[in-house]
Design a protein around this motif. Sequence first.
Motif, PDB file in Angstrom:
ATOM      1  N   THR A   1       0.841  -1.188   0.000  1.00  0.00           N
ATOM      2  CA  THR A   1       0.000   0.000   0.000  1.00  0.00           C
ATOM      3  C   THR A   1       0.881   1.245   0.000  1.00  0.00           C
ATOM      4  O   THR A   1       2.111   1.160   0.105  1.00  0.00           O
ATOM      5  N   GLU A   2       0.239   2.374  -0.113  1.00  0.00           N
ATOM      6  CA  GLU A   2       0.952   3.651  -0.094  1.00  0.00           C
ATOM      7  C   GLU A   2       0.954   4.263   1.299  1.00  0.00           C
ATOM      8  O   GLU A   2       1.061   5.490   1.433  1.00  0.00           O
ATOM      9  N   ASP A   3       0.845   3.432   2.311  1.00  0.00           N
ATOM     10  CA  ASP A   3       0.839   3.933   3.678  1.00  0.00           C
ATOM     11  C   ASP A   3       2.206   4.516   4.015  1.00  0.00           C
ATOM     12  O   ASP A   3       3.250   3.893   3.795  1.00  0.00           O
ATOM     13  N   GLU A   4       2.207   5.709   4.560  1.00  0.00           N
ATOM     14  CA  GLU A   4       3.465   6.375   4.888  1.00  0.00           C
ATOM     15  C   GLU A   4       4.204   5.664   6.007  1.00  0.00           C
ATOM     16  O   GLU A   4       5.444   5.632   6.020  1.00  0.00           O
ATOM     17  N   ARG A   5       3.487   5.064   6.927  1.00  0.00           N
ATOM     18  CA  ARG A   5       4.143   4.358   8.023  1.00  0.00           C
ATOM     19  C   ARG A   5       4.884   3.122   7.508  1.00  0.00           C
ATOM     20  O   ARG A   5       5.992   2.816   7.975  1.00  0.00           O
ATOM     21  N   LEU A   6       4.281   2.401   6.561  1.00  0.00           N
ATOM     22  CA  LEU A   6       4.971   1.245   5.998  1.00  0.00           C
ATOM     23  C   LEU A   6       6.195   1.658   5.205  1.00  0.00           C
ATOM     24  O   LEU A   6       7.223   0.967   5.212  1.00  0.00           O
ATOM     25  N   LYS A   7       6.124   2.760   4.513  1.00  0.00           N
ATOM     26  CA  LYS A   7       7.292   3.249   3.771  1.00  0.00           C
ATOM     27  C   LYS A   7       8.424   3.606   4.729  1.00  0.00           C
ATOM     28  O   LYS A   7       9.590   3.280   4.476  1.00  0.00           O
ATOM     29  N   ASN A   8       8.096   4.287   5.820  1.00  0.00           N
ATOM     30  CA  ASN A   8       9.132   4.623   6.797  1.00  0.00           C
ATOM     31  C   ASN A   8       9.716   3.372   7.439  1.00  0.00           C
ATOM     32  O   ASN A   8      10.922   3.309   7.709  1.00  0.00           O
ATOM     33  N   ARG A   9       8.876   2.377   7.673  1.00  0.00           N
ATOM     34  CA  ARG A   9       9.383   1.126   8.247  1.00  0.00           C
ATOM     35  C   ARG A   9      10.367   0.456   7.296  1.00  0.00           C
ATOM     36  O   ARG A   9      11.435  -0.005   7.714  1.00  0.00           O
ATOM     37  N   ASN A  10      10.041   0.400   6.007  1.00  0.00           N
ATOM     38  CA  ASN A  10      10.954  -0.197   5.038  1.00  0.00           C
ATOM     39  C   ASN A  10      12.251   0.592   4.933  1.00  0.00           C
ATOM     40  O   ASN A  10      13.331   0.006   4.753  1.00  0.00           O
TER      41      ASN A  10
END
Length: 362
Positions: free
Chosen positions: A336-345
Amino acid sequence: MATTKNAPTDIYMIEQKHTKKRPAKIIVGPAAKKRRGLVSRTHSPRSESSPLSSVYTNKSVEAPPDQYSLQVRKISPTLQGVTEAARLLGGGSIVVIPTESVYMACTSFCPLDISSQRSLRLLREHCSYATRQSPTFLVKNPVSSLNRLVRLLPKPYAIQEKDGKATLPAVFSELQEIVSRLGRKFWPGPLIMHVKTDRGFLPTRHAEGDSYISISNPSHPLTNRMLTGASSLGRILATFPSLRKNDYMTNASEVCSYYSSKLPSENTTIHVLNGEDKRELFSVPTCQCKPLSGSLWIDDTSRTIFIRGSKANEDTDIFNVNCVKRAVRCLSPSPTEDERLKNRNRVITAVLCKWKVSDQRS
């Protein structure tokens, strides 16, 4: 006459001293009919039909090795045969299954199950070329299986930006992320990973004083079917490669003839799943790919991935330092385009960039 009276007494005393048993009490007269059902026989006649006359009915008597039998059954890779092989593995039997590189003798293993230790002992005794060799565990999902084999320690991490602000902390295990990313790159396939562990109840192999657990995920469809059945039962497959005189066995008939010539220590049946039968239906051919000359040894204490083994020309393009580094340091795809997942990656990738890759192949 005196000798005839004493003779039965002498014989009785010798028998009593040898057997250390009291004779049956003999009741004569009317009371014998009442007590007949209560009197038990202490000695049975030694006839051929008596169970006491058989040689190995007593469990305390150990039979000689040449009296044990080892049967080898070949199973056809039909839907019914694959179901039967999965059922046998779930019961702790030894099943030799084909992979894309070599035939592997395997049994189901649960780390905390006592019965699995017996199955593993039989597997090592009959199917291992070295008595102190450690098995390779076949895993369907490397992340879930790794939690049962290695103690994972999740830690919180965060990235500090240039303006002094820190991103939201991400809690994860470096070892779990390393195995997951390497698995996405090289699995399913013949690559074997050796992960450092400190759990003493697992059969491990040693390198430079450290203990490692070996895991793999072959790509052969029959092997994947066995892995699916074992994982549904909460078990892992422990395997040994089928070797004869340091040569891998790649034919089911050759495997059957080899195991049938071994001397067992107890009655055992080895089942061989025939990979040559209906091989044209398999998406991955049986035993067509040679085992990789190198393997990955993952040490989380020093944050280093070692490539060990012997160098081969055919492995240089798909299995080298740069290829391993790209697999570890690439960003995981975000669903997804979730910002939290992007920061986690981003946090996970930044931490894994500190890992080193060392090629120690000779």
